[in-house]
Motif scaffolding. Structure first.
Motif, PDB file in Angstrom:
ATOM      1  N   ARG A 216       0.828  -1.198   0.000  1.00  0.00           N
ATOM      2  CA  ARG A 216       0.000   0.000   0.000  1.00  0.00           C
ATOM      3  C   ARG A 216       0.867   1.254   0.000  1.00  0.00           C
ATOM      4  NH1 ARG A 216      -3.774  -0.355   4.659  1.00  0.00           N
ATOM      5  NH2 ARG A 216      -4.427  -2.160   3.490  1.00  0.00           N
ATOM      6  N   PHE A 217       1.930   1.249   0.815  1.00  0.00           N
ATOM      7  CA  PHE A 217       2.872   2.373   0.851  1.00  0.00           C
ATOM      8  C   PHE A 217       3.546   2.567  -0.504  1.00  0.00           C
ATOM      9  CE2 PHE A 217       7.308   3.723   1.426  1.00  0.00           C
ATOM     10  CZ  PHE A 217       7.097   4.990   1.954  1.00  0.00           C
ATOM     11  N   ALA A 218       3.963   1.463  -1.132  1.00  0.00           N
ATOM     12  CA  ALA A 218       4.637   1.545  -2.430  1.00  0.00           C
ATOM     13  C   ALA A 218       3.694   2.087  -3.499  1.00  0.00           C
ATOM     14  CB  ALA A 218       5.166   0.169  -2.840  1.00  0.00           C
ATOM     15  N   LYS A 219       2.450   1.659  -3.489  1.00  0.00           N
ATOM     16  CA  LYS A 219       1.502   2.137  -4.495  1.00  0.00           C
ATOM     17  C   LYS A 219       1.183   3.611  -4.299  1.00  0.00           C
ATOM     18  CE  LYS A 219      -0.846  -2.188  -5.561  1.00  0.00           C
ATOM     19  NZ  LYS A 219      -2.134  -2.881  -5.569  1.00  0.00           N
ATOM     20  N   ILE A 220       0.999   4.042  -3.064  1.00  0.00           N
ATOM     21  CA  ILE A 220       0.679   5.443  -2.798  1.00  0.00           C
ATOM     22  C   ILE A 220       1.849   6.337  -3.171  1.00  0.00           C
ATOM     23  CG2 ILE A 220       0.207   7.119  -0.961  1.00  0.00           C
ATOM     24  CD1 ILE A 220      -1.475   4.899   0.393  1.00  0.00           C
ATOM     25  N   THR A 221       3.057   5.965  -2.784  1.00  0.00           N
ATOM     26  CA  THR A 221       4.216   6.807  -3.109  1.00  0.00           C
ATOM     27  C   THR A 221       4.530   6.772  -4.601  1.00  0.00           C
ATOM     28  OG1 THR A 221       5.725   5.007  -2.508  1.00  0.00           O
ATOM     29  CG2 THR A 221       5.249   6.667  -0.815  1.00  0.00           C
ATOM     30  N   ALA A 222       4.342   5.608  -5.233  1.00  0.00           N
ATOM     31  CA  ALA A 222       4.562   5.538  -6.682  1.00  0.00           C
ATOM     32  C   ALA A 222       3.538   6.393  -7.405  1.00  0.00           C
ATOM     33  CB  ALA A 222       4.487   4.097  -7.171  1.00  0.00           C
ATOM     34  N   ALA A 223       2.312   6.389  -6.927  1.00  0.00           N
ATOM     35  CA  ALA A 223       1.266   7.188  -7.567  1.00  0.00           C
ATOM     36  C   ALA A 223       1.578   8.678  -7.452  1.00  0.00           C
ATOM     37  CB  ALA A 223      -0.092   6.878  -6.945  1.00  0.00           C
ATOM     38  N   ILE A 224       1.938   9.120  -6.261  1.00  0.00           N
ATOM     39  CA  ILE A 224       2.146  10.555  -6.043  1.00  0.00           C
ATOM     40  C   ILE A 224       3.512  10.997  -6.562  1.00  0.00           C
ATOM     41  CG2 ILE A 224       2.341  12.349  -4.297  1.00  0.00           C
ATOM     42  CD1 ILE A 224       0.280  10.725  -2.644  1.00  0.00           C
ATOM     43  N   LEU A 225       4.566  10.411  -6.047  1.00  0.00           N
ATOM     44  CA  LEU A 225       5.918  10.866  -6.403  1.00  0.00           C
ATOM     45  C   LEU A 225       6.372  10.343  -7.761  1.00  0.00           C
ATOM     46  CD1 LEU A 225       7.695  10.445  -2.958  1.00  0.00           C
ATOM     47  CD2 LEU A 225       6.874  12.555  -4.016  1.00  0.00           C
TER      48      LEU A 225
ATOM     49  N   VAL B 177      -3.538   6.573 -11.541  1.00  0.00           N
ATOM     50  CA  VAL B 177      -4.495   5.481 -11.739  1.00  0.00           C
ATOM     51  C   VAL B 177      -3.756   4.196 -12.102  1.00  0.00           C
ATOM     52  CG1 VAL B 177      -6.388   4.679 -13.214  1.00  0.00           C
ATOM     53  CG2 VAL B 177      -6.388   7.019 -12.344  1.00  0.00           C
ATOM     54  N   VAL B 178      -2.756   4.306 -12.973  1.00  0.00           N
ATOM     55  CA  VAL B 178      -1.976   3.128 -13.369  1.00  0.00           C
ATOM     56  C   VAL B 178      -1.275   2.517 -12.163  1.00  0.00           C
ATOM     57  CG1 VAL B 178       0.038   2.388 -14.711  1.00  0.00           C
ATOM     58  CG2 VAL B 178      -1.685   3.852 -15.748  1.00  0.00           C
ATOM     59  N   ALA B 179      -0.750   3.364 -11.274  1.00  0.00           N
ATOM     60  CA  ALA B 179      -0.049   2.847 -10.094  1.00  0.00           C
ATOM     61  C   ALA B 179      -0.988   2.064  -9.181  1.00  0.00           C
ATOM     62  CB  ALA B 179       0.599   3.999  -9.324  1.00  0.00           C
ATOM     63  N   PHE B 180      -2.213   2.519  -9.035  1.00  0.00           N
ATOM     64  CA  PHE B 180      -3.152   1.804  -8.169  1.00  0.00           C
ATOM     65  C   PHE B 180      -3.740   0.573  -8.839  1.00  0.00           C
ATOM     66  CE2 PHE B 180      -3.277   5.903  -5.887  1.00  0.00           C
ATOM     67  CZ  PHE B 180      -2.907   5.410  -4.643  1.00  0.00           C
ATOM     68  N   LEU B 181      -3.700   0.504 -10.160  1.00  0.00           N
ATOM     69  CA  LEU B 181      -4.178  -0.694 -10.853  1.00  0.00           C
ATOM     70  C   LEU B 181      -3.134  -1.807 -10.878  1.00  0.00           C
ATOM     71  CD1 LEU B 181      -6.064   0.835 -13.902  1.00  0.00           C
ATOM     72  CD2 LEU B 181      -7.046  -0.231 -11.866  1.00  0.00           C
ATOM     73  N   ALA B 182      -1.880  -1.463 -10.637  1.00  0.00           N
ATOM     74  CA  ALA B 182      -0.801  -2.456 -10.682  1.00  0.00           C
ATOM     75  C   ALA B 182      -0.927  -3.445  -9.522  1.00  0.00           C
ATOM     76  CB  ALA B 182       0.550  -1.759 -10.627  1.00  0.00           C
ATOM     77  N   LYS B 183      -0.492  -4.658  -9.779  1.00  0.00           N
ATOM     78  CA  LYS B 183      -0.524  -5.689  -8.731  1.00  0.00           C
ATOM     79  C   LYS B 183       0.561  -5.471  -7.686  1.00  0.00           C
ATOM     80  CE  LYS B 183      -3.660  -8.536 -10.401  1.00  0.00           C
ATOM     81  NZ  LYS B 183      -4.921  -8.698  -9.734  1.00  0.00           N
TER      82      LYS B 183
ATOM     83  N   GLY C  88       3.362  -2.842  -6.102  1.00  0.00           N
ATOM     84  CA  GLY C  88       3.766  -1.448  -5.996  1.00  0.00           C
ATOM     85  C   GLY C  88       5.239  -1.226  -6.276  1.00  0.00           C
ATOM     86  N   TRP C  89       6.070  -2.195  -5.920  1.00  0.00           N
ATOM     87  CA  TRP C  89       7.516  -2.038  -6.143  1.00  0.00           C
ATOM     88  C   TRP C  89       7.858  -2.148  -7.623  1.00  0.00           C
ATOM     89  CZ3 TRP C  89       9.082   0.354  -2.194  1.00  0.00           C
ATOM     90  CH2 TRP C  89       8.594   0.049  -0.934  1.00  0.00           C
ATOM     91  N   LYS C  90       7.134  -2.983  -8.355  1.00  0.00           N
ATOM     92  CA  LYS C  90       7.377  -3.083  -9.800  1.00  0.00           C
ATOM     93  C   LYS C  90       6.995  -1.787 -10.499  1.00  0.00           C
ATOM     94  CE  LYS C  90       6.986  -8.054 -10.371  1.00  0.00           C
ATOM     95  NZ  LYS C  90       6.224  -9.159 -10.970  1.00  0.00           N
ATOM     96  N   ILE C  91       5.895  -1.189 -10.096  1.00  0.00           N
ATOM     97  CA  ILE C  91       5.493   0.067 -10.729  1.00  0.00           C
ATOM     98  C   ILE C  91       6.483   1.172 -10.384  1.00  0.00           C
ATOM     99  CG2 ILE C  91       3.894   1.007  -9.011  1.00  0.00           C
ATOM    100  CD1 ILE C  91       3.224   0.880 -12.735  1.00  0.00           C
ATOM    101  N   TRP C  92       7.076   1.114  -9.179  1.00  0.00           N
ATOM    102  CA  TRP C  92       8.135   2.066  -8.825  1.00  0.00           C
ATOM    103  C   TRP C  92       9.322   1.895  -9.767  1.00  0.00           C
ATOM    104  CZ3 TRP C  92       9.389   6.473  -7.208  1.00  0.00           C
ATOM    105  CH2 TRP C  92       8.805   7.071  -6.101  1.00  0.00           C
ATOM    106  N   MET C  93       9.715   0.655 -10.022  1.00  0.00           N
ATOM    107  CA  MET C  93      10.849   0.415 -10.920  1.00  0.00           C
ATOM    108  C   MET C  93      10.546   0.892 -12.345  1.00  0.00           C
ATOM    109  SD  MET C  93      13.307  -0.684  -9.215  1.00  0.00           S
ATOM    110  CE  MET C  93      12.832   0.017  -7.660  1.00  0.00           C
ATOM    111  N   VAL C  94       9.323   0.677 -12.795  1.00  0.00           N
ATOM    112  CA  VAL C  94       8.936   1.154 -14.128  1.00  0.00           C
ATOM    113  C   VAL C  94       8.992   2.677 -14.172  1.00  0.00           C
ATOM    114  CG1 VAL C  94       6.988   1.336 -15.732  1.00  0.00           C
ATOM    115  CG2 VAL C  94       7.544  -0.860 -14.686  1.00  0.00           C
ATOM    116  N   TYR C  95       8.468   3.342 -13.147  1.00  0.00           N
ATOM    117  CA  TYR C  95       8.480   4.808 -13.128  1.00  0.00           C
ATOM    118  C   TYR C  95       9.900   5.356 -13.028  1.00  0.00           C
ATOM    119  CZ  TYR C  95       3.388   5.169 -12.658  1.00  0.00           C
ATOM    120  OH  TYR C  95       2.043   5.121 -12.883  1.00  0.00           O
TER     121      TYR C  95
END
Length: 100
Positions: A15-24, A63-69, A71-78
């Motif tokens: 949850r922390f990874a998804k929220i921070t990936a979404a915002i930052l 939206v994409v960050a919260f749809l990801a399974k 959160g750490w993978k979406i951080w790496m993509v971003y």
């Protein structure tokens, strides 16, 4: 009507990874994208357009960050996309400074 708990993220770290990936992360990708465009094209027009399109892109990336399974993978993509745009910024500044 509350959300079905089986669809919610159970892990606090996810949850922390998804929220921070979404915002930052979404913000970093949005800003580096527009700065990369500004380093290759007319800077004034791109930066004025960024006031509107940057916000729209940022929200879409949230939206994409919260749809990801994961959160750490979406951080790496971003992070990868931001580094790629940063490279384009660097190359654009080098190319445009020697062309003048």
């Amino acid at each position: 009507m509350p959300a079905n708990p089986k669809y919610l993220t159970q892990s606090k770290w996810q949850r922390f990874a998804k929220i921070t990936a979404a915002i930052l992360g979404g913000y970093f990708v949005s800003v580096t994208f527009h700065l990369a465009l500004a380093s290759w094209f007319d800077r004034a027009n791109i930066l004025i357009t960024m006031a509107f399109s940057g916000f729209i892109l940022w929200v879409a990336l949230m939206v994409v960050a919260f749809l990801a399974k994961n959160g750490w993978k979406i951080w790496m993509v971003y992070i990868f996309i931001s580094l790629l745009f940063s490279l384009l910024i660097y190359l654009g500044q080098i190319y445009n400074s020697t062309a003048q």
